[in-house]
Design an enzyme around this catalytic site. Structure first.
Site, PDB file in Angstrom:
ATOM      1  N   CYS A  10      14.190 -11.072  22.801  1.00  0.00           N
ATOM      2  CA  CYS A  10      14.119  -9.670  22.378  1.00  0.00           C
ATOM      3  C   CYS A  10      15.071  -9.528  21.208  1.00  0.00           C
ATOM      4  O   CYS A  10      16.193 -10.061  21.256  1.00  0.00           O
ATOM      5  CB  CYS A  10      14.510  -8.735  23.518  1.00  0.00           C
ATOM      6  SG  CYS A  10      14.702  -6.998  23.025  1.00  0.00           S
ATOM      7  N   CYS A  47       9.771  -7.123  16.815  1.00  0.00           N
ATOM      8  CA  CYS A  47       9.891  -6.812  18.242  1.00  0.00           C
ATOM      9  C   CYS A  47       8.913  -7.707  18.985  1.00  0.00           C
ATOM     10  O   CYS A  47       7.711  -7.682  18.713  1.00  0.00           O
ATOM     11  CB  CYS A  47       9.566  -5.338  18.478  1.00  0.00           C
ATOM     12  SG  CYS A  47       9.463  -4.850  20.211  1.00  0.00           S
TER      13      CYS A  47
END
Length: 262
Positions: free
Chosen positions: A186, A75
């Site tokens: 992302c 992440c």
């Protein structure tokens, strides 16, 4: 348990890191992986850095009993906020993070225009801003926060027309300019690459960092002497803080899909 048999923990704010998990498995098929998605607290992007750090450290700590031999932060937002804290908490094992592939996109498209999509937290982070400053041609990069893509993936990717319309509105101020590359900053975003391309109105080359993360993880395990010695293949376990059958079922569905990113 032998060091080589211990699992690699892969942590994400939700479902997006499954795109990284797939590359890790492709690169190290003999390793065992435990994926933990914190969908109960997703999205991380709008949260304050200290809160993201706390959630990340607490999420990884839930897996301490598994005695992980490495931690992959799959992440971008959590990497920016919590990698230093995790390295401090786990000084004896590798902690590998991820960051947007802006530098590579600029290098491979000299003079071109690059669209960098990420969460607001990633774009505001010192890591991201430092990367922009280090790129001589940073004026080539248009950075846009696209939290709606995270919500789309976490909600089961049900409203395709809605997310394409959302993206068209988001991109409207920069169109009809053509982008030579699109950075998926992302790990949720590779699952929506077709929707992003449709909203942009034409083919585009995508850039993300899961291959780089996989290679770095393999290198760090070899360096630590903990790479798997098992030639019979590893295993995969998927866990989620939103411990619902539908969430886990959709996690495996995403795992079975493929992305076409660089």
């Amino acid at each position: 348990m032998k060091n080589s048999q211990r699992p690699v923990v892969v942590f994400d704010s939700g479902l997006g890191g499954i795109s990284v998990l797939k590359k890790l498995i492709a690169t190290m098929p003999n390793e065992s992986f435990v994926y933990y998605g914190d969908s109960a607290n997703a999205p991380y992007g709008p949260r304050a850095p200290h809160e993201i750090c706390r959630l990340t450290v607490e999420g990884v700590a839930r897996l301490d009993s598994l005695q992980p031999k490495a931690i992959v932060i799959a992440c971008n937002t959590a990497t920016a906020a919590a990698q230093d804290a995790l390295e401090h908490a786990y000084p004896h094992i590798p902690v590998i993070g991820i960051e947007p592939a802006v530098r590579r996109a600029v290098q491979e498209n000299p003079g071109g225009r690059i669209l960098s999509l990420a969460t607001a937290g990633t774009l505001a982070s010192a890591r991201y801003q430092r990367q922009l400053q280090e790129i001589a041609a940073s004026e080539q990069v248009v950075s846009i926060a696209a939290p709606g893509i995270v919500n789309y993936v976490e909600d089961g990717m049900r409203d395709r027309e809605g997310v394409v319309a959302y993206l068209r509105r988001l991109f409207a101020p920069w169109q009809p300019a053509r982008f030579d590359g699109v950075v998926l900053g992302c790990t949720h975003f590779p699952f929506a690459s077709a929707e992003i391309q449709e909203a942009l109105g034409g083919p585009v080359r995508f850039y993300e960092q899961s291959d780089t993360v996989a290679r770095e993880t393999r290198r760090r395990l070899a360096e630590a002497g903990t790479a798997s010695e098992d030639d019979n293949g590893g295993g995969v376990t998927i866990m989620n803080s939103a411990n619902e059958k539908t969430m886990l079922s959709f996690s495996w569905q995403l795992f079975s899909t493929m992305s076409g990113c660089v």
